[in-house]
Scaffold this active site. Sequence first.
Site, PDB file in Angstrom:
ATOM      1  N   ASP A 110     -12.288 -10.166  -0.821  1.00 45.97           N
ATOM      2  CA  ASP A 110     -13.622 -10.142  -0.303  1.00 45.97           C
ATOM      3  C   ASP A 110     -14.674  -9.173  -0.972  1.00 45.97           C
ATOM      4  OD1 ASP A 110     -12.547  -7.747   0.670  1.00 45.97           O
ATOM      5  OD2 ASP A 110     -12.562  -8.321   3.017  1.00 45.97           O
ATOM      6  N   HIS A 120     -10.249  -5.895  -2.430  1.00 48.69           N
ATOM      7  CA  HIS A 120     -11.399  -5.850  -1.370  1.00 48.69           C
ATOM      8  C   HIS A 120     -12.454  -5.021  -1.944  1.00 48.69           C
ATOM      9  CE1 HIS A 120      -9.155  -7.174   1.895  1.00 48.69           C
ATOM     10  NE2 HIS A 120      -8.089  -6.316   1.606  1.00 48.69           N
ATOM     11  N   GLU A 180      -6.324 -10.743  -1.275  1.00 47.72           N
ATOM     12  CA  GLU A 180      -7.193 -10.397  -0.078  1.00 47.72           C
ATOM     13  C   GLU A 180      -8.572 -10.423  -0.654  1.00 47.72           C
ATOM     14  OE1 GLU A 180      -5.540  -7.152   2.298  1.00 47.72           O
ATOM     15  OE2 GLU A 180      -3.449  -7.469   1.662  1.00 47.72           O
ATOM     16  N   GLU A 207       0.852  -1.259   0.206  1.00 46.13           N
ATOM     17  CA  GLU A 207      -0.078   0.029   0.167  1.00 46.13           C
ATOM     18  C   GLU A 207       0.798   1.410   0.017  1.00 46.13           C
ATOM     19  OE1 GLU A 207      -2.723  -0.648   3.508  1.00 46.13           O
ATOM     20  OE2 GLU A 207      -3.707  -2.068   2.355  1.00 46.13           O
ATOM     21  N   ASN A 215       2.394  -5.198  -3.241  1.00 47.82           N
ATOM     22  CA  ASN A 215       0.934  -5.457  -3.158  1.00 47.82           C
ATOM     23  C   ASN A 215      -0.029  -4.275  -2.622  1.00 47.82           C
ATOM     24  OD1 ASN A 215      -1.151  -7.891  -2.158  1.00 47.82           O
ATOM     25  ND2 ASN A 215      -1.176  -6.769  -0.241  1.00 47.82           N
TER      26      ASN A 215
HETATM   27  C1  XIL Z   1      -6.467  -6.103   8.123  1.00 49.72           C
HETATM   28  C2  XIL Z   1      -6.974  -7.178   9.056  1.00 49.72           C
HETATM   29  O1  XIL Z   1      -7.857  -8.040   8.441  1.00 49.72           O
HETATM   30  C3  XIL Z   1      -7.566  -6.660  10.378  1.00 49.72           C
HETATM   31  O2  XIL Z   1      -7.753  -7.757  11.321  1.00 49.72           O
HETATM   32  C4  XIL Z   1      -6.661  -5.677  10.994  1.00 49.72           C
HETATM   33  O3  XIL Z   1      -7.502  -5.116  12.256  1.00 49.72           O
HETATM   34  C5  XIL Z   1      -6.305  -4.644  10.079  1.00 49.72           C
HETATM   35  O4  XIL Z   1      -5.694  -5.266   8.597  1.00 49.72           O
HETATM   36  N1  XIL Z   1      -4.927  -4.663   3.464  1.00 49.72           N
HETATM   37  C6  XIL Z   1      -4.088  -5.343   3.951  1.00 49.72           C
HETATM   38  C7  XIL Z   1      -4.324  -6.177   5.115  1.00 49.72           C
HETATM   39  O5  XIL Z   1      -3.120  -5.529   3.432  1.00 49.72           O
HETATM   40  O6  XIL Z   1      -3.431  -6.516   5.924  1.00 49.72           O
HETATM   41  C8  XIL Z   1      -5.407  -5.697   5.983  1.00 49.72           C
HETATM   42  O7  XIL Z   1      -5.712  -6.633   7.130  1.00 49.72           O
HETATM   43  C9  XIL Z   1      -6.776  -5.321   5.222  1.00 49.72           C
HETATM   44  C10 XIL Z   1      -6.364  -4.344   4.170  1.00 49.72           C
END
Ligand code: XIL
Length: 457
Positions: free
Chosen positions: A278, A247, A276, A168, A210
């Site tokens: 969802d 996401h 990741e 990020e 990422n």
């Molecule tokens: C999130 C986790 O799912 C949570 O449990 C935590 O509180 C915050 O981080 N991008 C990422 C992940 O790269 O590491 C994040 O995970 C979600 C967004």
Amino acid sequence: MANSSRAPGRSRRVRTAFAVSAAVGLLATAAAVVLPGSASAASTLGASAAERGRYFGTAVAVNRLNDSAYTSILNREFNQVTAENEMKIDALQPQQGQFNYGTADRLVQHARSQGMLVRGHTLAWHSQQPDWMRNMSGPTLRNAMLNHVTQVATHFRGQIEWWDVVNEAFEDGSSGARRDSNLQRTGDDWIEAAFRAARQADPNADLCYNDYNIDNWNDAKTQAVYRMVQDFKSRGVPIDCVGLQSHFTGGSNYPSNYRTTLSSFAALGVDVHITELDIRNAPSDAYRNVVNDCLAVARCKGITVWGIRDSDSWRSNESPLLFNGSGQKKPAYDAVLAALNNGTPPPTGDPTTPPPTGNPTTPPPGGGCTATVTPGQVWGDRYNTSVTVSGASTWSVVVEITPPQRISATWSGNPTWDSSGNVMTMRSNGSGNTFGFTTMMNGNSSARPQIRSCTAG
Ligand code: XIL
């Protein structure tokens, strides 16, 4: 450096025995049958993905491994894991110089015992930094960051398939700029410095950048990351892959040009991963589209969903995952599994030539059983093989492959490996008399596995 350039699709790495055997344990329990030349209907996400040379993984919260409902779904369905929080900077180095690997090691152990591949997440990030790091700046912070990368990548060396080296680092919106952070303020080159340190510490891990909101090809952020990867490749900065968090509707929808984004990154000579996933309310259509897009891009190596059940999700109020809070499969699960099972192989040169005749082989008789090889589907970079045993209901079959070919996934048996990683002993696991495996060609497209023995009992 020499090891930062390699032919597309060809693994630079000499895998460890663990890495070779990874992606298999759960598949071993899956009743997947490979029918030569036809789509097979695997019954779990991981087994189906493996038949297509991919993985299907999930984020894991290590404390939930004590929840047997959770762990049974994990072990049944997934062949890759990412620690949801336990490999972040604050978790691994809570005090400067004091590393706390216990919880993360527990996940790696679990993954190893189940034959799952591990994605390391994440070595350098503006978020989830421990207090001591958040308060740092300048060369002190740069050095602390590089030391963290080196220590952590060294600790996990040989156990991590992919590292999210930097997470990020770009801003949202139209600027295409780097995100402001304490790390960014140490100088624009902090990202490449992190990648170089990671490569040095663990030359066998693939190194990924990422990010989220890099799914829509038209977004300034996507273009900015693309230009960075292009620049890294042109200057020999060691980068192997790009992870798209995906996401969806956590700010952006699934975009219709997602496949273009995946293939455009891939065309730079990096693998792509959906890291990741969802999707708000878990619409079947969007999940199906994501799977189809990944399967359409040869360098899309796999998909990780960000949690197992909706109740495990960091966005649990949006019910974005494939299993409900009771651990039941949702419609999106069925859509994903069907898309995987129906998935056409990646487009690059596949399916290609049939395997040479006379090879693979049937072993010499004498062990009380016979193992018969059936060549399976062949893609540009890999092929499937299935082996049917007759004459015994419990058995072990020794298979030898020719390096640099490597077995990347197996199903319907319990594999163990010799130290070279070239000899696999597959034992029956009660799921039938046919097991299968995927072999990566790694540049040798003619060799085929040899059956060395079949032993009853
Ligand atoms: C999130 C986790 O799912 C949570 O449990 C935590 O509180 C915050 O981080 N991008 C990422 C992940 O790269 O590491 C994040 O995970 C979600 C967004």
